[in-house]
Design an enzyme around this catalytic site. Structure first.
Site, PDB file in Angstrom:
ATOM      1  N   LYS A  13      13.250 -37.286 -31.002  1.00 19.02           N
ATOM      2  CA  LYS A  13      14.640 -37.602 -31.358  1.00 19.02           C
ATOM      3  C   LYS A  13      15.494 -36.347 -31.407  1.00 19.02           C
ATOM      4  CE  LYS A  13      13.834 -39.245 -35.474  1.00 19.02           C
ATOM      5  NZ  LYS A  13      12.387 -39.095 -35.612  1.00 19.02           N
ATOM      6  N   ARG A  88      16.352 -44.207 -42.722  1.00 19.96           N
ATOM      7  CA  ARG A  88      14.886 -44.209 -42.676  1.00 19.96           C
ATOM      8  C   ARG A  88      14.302 -45.476 -43.275  1.00 19.96           C
ATOM      9  NH1 ARG A  88      13.801 -38.907 -40.841  1.00 19.96           N
ATOM     10  NH2 ARG A  88      11.713 -38.306 -41.405  1.00 19.96           N
ATOM     11  N   ARG A 127       3.811 -28.597 -32.540  1.00 26.95           N
ATOM     12  CA  ARG A 127       5.243 -28.259 -32.547  1.00 26.95           C
ATOM     13  C   ARG A 127       5.501 -26.888 -33.202  1.00 26.95           C
ATOM     14  NH1 ARG A 127       9.399 -32.780 -34.504  1.00 26.95           N
ATOM     15  NH2 ARG A 127       8.459 -32.523 -36.556  1.00 26.95           N
ATOM     16  N   ARG A 160       6.606 -26.019 -39.019  1.00 27.40           N
ATOM     17  CA  ARG A 160       7.141 -26.647 -40.224  1.00 27.40           C
ATOM     18  C   ARG A 160       6.013 -26.954 -41.206  1.00 27.40           C
ATOM     19  NH1 ARG A 160      11.001 -31.458 -38.226  1.00 27.40           N
ATOM     20  NH2 ARG A 160       9.941 -32.409 -40.003  1.00 27.40           N
ATOM     21  N   ARG A 171       3.302 -39.145 -42.920  1.00 27.49           N
ATOM     22  CA  ARG A 171       4.639 -39.376 -42.351  1.00 27.49           C
ATOM     23  C   ARG A 171       4.603 -40.519 -41.343  1.00 27.49           C
ATOM     24  NH1 ARG A 171       5.888 -33.976 -39.861  1.00 27.49           N
ATOM     25  NH2 ARG A 171       7.936 -34.801 -39.352  1.00 27.49           N
TER      26      ARG A 171
HETATM   27  P1  AMP Z   1      12.485 -35.090 -40.271  1.00 28.32           P
HETATM   28  O1  AMP Z   1      12.853 -33.698 -39.889  1.00 28.32           O
HETATM   29  O2  AMP Z   1      13.562 -36.083 -39.910  1.00 28.32           O
HETATM   30  O3  AMP Z   1      11.131 -35.502 -39.748  1.00 28.32           O
HETATM   31  O4  AMP Z   1      12.392 -35.122 -41.869  1.00 28.32           O
HETATM   32  C1  AMP Z   1      11.471 -34.321 -42.582  1.00 28.32           C
HETATM   33  C2  AMP Z   1      11.289 -34.876 -43.985  1.00 28.32           C
HETATM   34  O5  AMP Z   1      12.560 -34.876 -44.673  1.00 28.32           O
HETATM   35  C3  AMP Z   1      10.815 -36.322 -44.047  1.00 28.32           C
HETATM   36  O6  AMP Z   1       9.401 -36.418 -43.962  1.00 28.32           O
HETATM   37  C4  AMP Z   1      11.336 -36.757 -45.414  1.00 28.32           C
HETATM   38  O7  AMP Z   1      10.550 -36.219 -46.461  1.00 28.32           O
HETATM   39  C5  AMP Z   1      12.685 -36.053 -45.464  1.00 28.32           C
HETATM   40  N1  AMP Z   1      13.775 -36.890 -44.886  1.00 28.32           N
HETATM   41  C6  AMP Z   1      14.490 -36.656 -43.754  1.00 28.32           C
HETATM   42  N2  AMP Z   1      15.393 -37.609 -43.547  1.00 28.32           N
HETATM   43  C7  AMP Z   1      15.260 -38.486 -44.579  1.00 28.32           C
HETATM   44  C8  AMP Z   1      15.911 -39.703 -44.936  1.00 28.32           C
HETATM   45  N3  AMP Z   1      16.883 -40.236 -44.188  1.00 28.32           N
HETATM   46  N4  AMP Z   1      15.505 -40.320 -46.080  1.00 28.32           N
HETATM   47  C9  AMP Z   1      14.529 -39.816 -46.857  1.00 28.32           C
HETATM   48  N5  AMP Z   1      13.864 -38.682 -46.581  1.00 28.32           N
HETATM   49  C10 AMP Z   1      14.229 -38.012 -45.451  1.00 28.32           C
END
Ligand code: AMP
Length: 215
Positions: A13, A88, A127, A160, A171
């Site tokens: 994404k 989410r 990654r 990360r 996740r």
């Molecule tokens: P991402 O980079 O989008 O994979 O997000 C990394 C982490 O941030 C996720 O595993 C969640 O812990 C948190 N996170 C990101 N976006 C959201 C969201 N919309 N709602 C809740 N937690 C989020």
């Protein structure tokens, strides 16, 4: 264009969002990036979010919704934006609908980037990201020329914290149980589209543009 990007962690994404920004100059709103910035700044919000993120859980809705509401009110979002990693879960999607209705706006599309579960683990564990310019690599599929160094700017790459195997499993589970149902949510609203997220990045991007009806 007001677009929601859906897809499992590692589906690409963020990569597709970056290409859309470059081509169409639309702001990307990544709640993951906003949360990582808050963690790095050690703000109260960041301190609260970190424990959830390290476990691979979702950060509480109230934290994320406040952040998004504030961000989409900025002037640069007037003509559209790409939401990457938000919403989410269904509660966030409903809250987003409410925020947009208050602003007399609506989403144009929700685009799901589909990648088989078995591919995602390698994509995530491999990654690496440039700490300076944000360029992304994968040590299995698109490694930098020199180990751990960005091809573009020469800075060091990092992994990360939540891209480690034990957190990734969590996740992916959270995605299946809480986020995947949004495909049905947006299908019900008649705005859900999907693309195959496997293959070459530029070919996926061409399909993304075509699917969204962009030139
Ligand atoms: P991402 O980079 O989008 O994979 O997000 C990394 C982490 O941030 C996720 O595993 C969640 O812990 C948190 N996170 C990101 N976006 C959201 C969201 N919309 N709602 C809740 N937690 C989020």
């Amino acid at each position: 264009m007001r677009l929601v990007l859906l897809g499992a962690p590692g589906a690409g994404k963020g990569t597709q969002a970056k290409l859309l920004i470059e081509k169409y100059n639309t702001p990307q709103i990544s709640t993951g990036d906003l949360l990582r910035a808050a963690v790095a700044a050690e703000s109260d919000l960041g301190k609260e979010a970190k424990s959830y993120m390290d476990r691979g859980d979702l950060v509480p809705d109230r934290v994320v919704l406040g952040m998004v509401k504030e961000r989409i009110a900025h002037d640069d979002c007037l003509s559209g934006y790409i939401l990457d990693g938000f919403p989410r879960n269904t509660a966030q999607a409903e809250a987003l609908d409410g925020m947009l209705a208050e602003m007399d706006m609506a989403l144009d599309a929700a685009l799901s980037v589909d990648v088989p579960m078995e591919d995602l683990m390698k994509r995530l564990t491999g990654r690496r990201t440039c700490q300076k310019c944000g360029q992304m690599y994968n040590i299995y599929f698109s490694a930098p020329a020199e180990e751990n160094k960005c091809d573009k700017c020469g800075s060091e790459l990092y992994q990360r914290d939540d891209d480690r195997e034990e957190t990734i499993t969590k996740r992916l589970e959270v995605y299946e149980s809480q986020t995947a149902p949004l495909i049905e949510y947006y299908t019900g609203k008649g705005i859900c589209r999907s693309v195959d997220g496997t293959g070459a990045i530029d070919e996926i991007f061409a399909t993304v543009c075509e699917t969204l009806g962009l030139d």
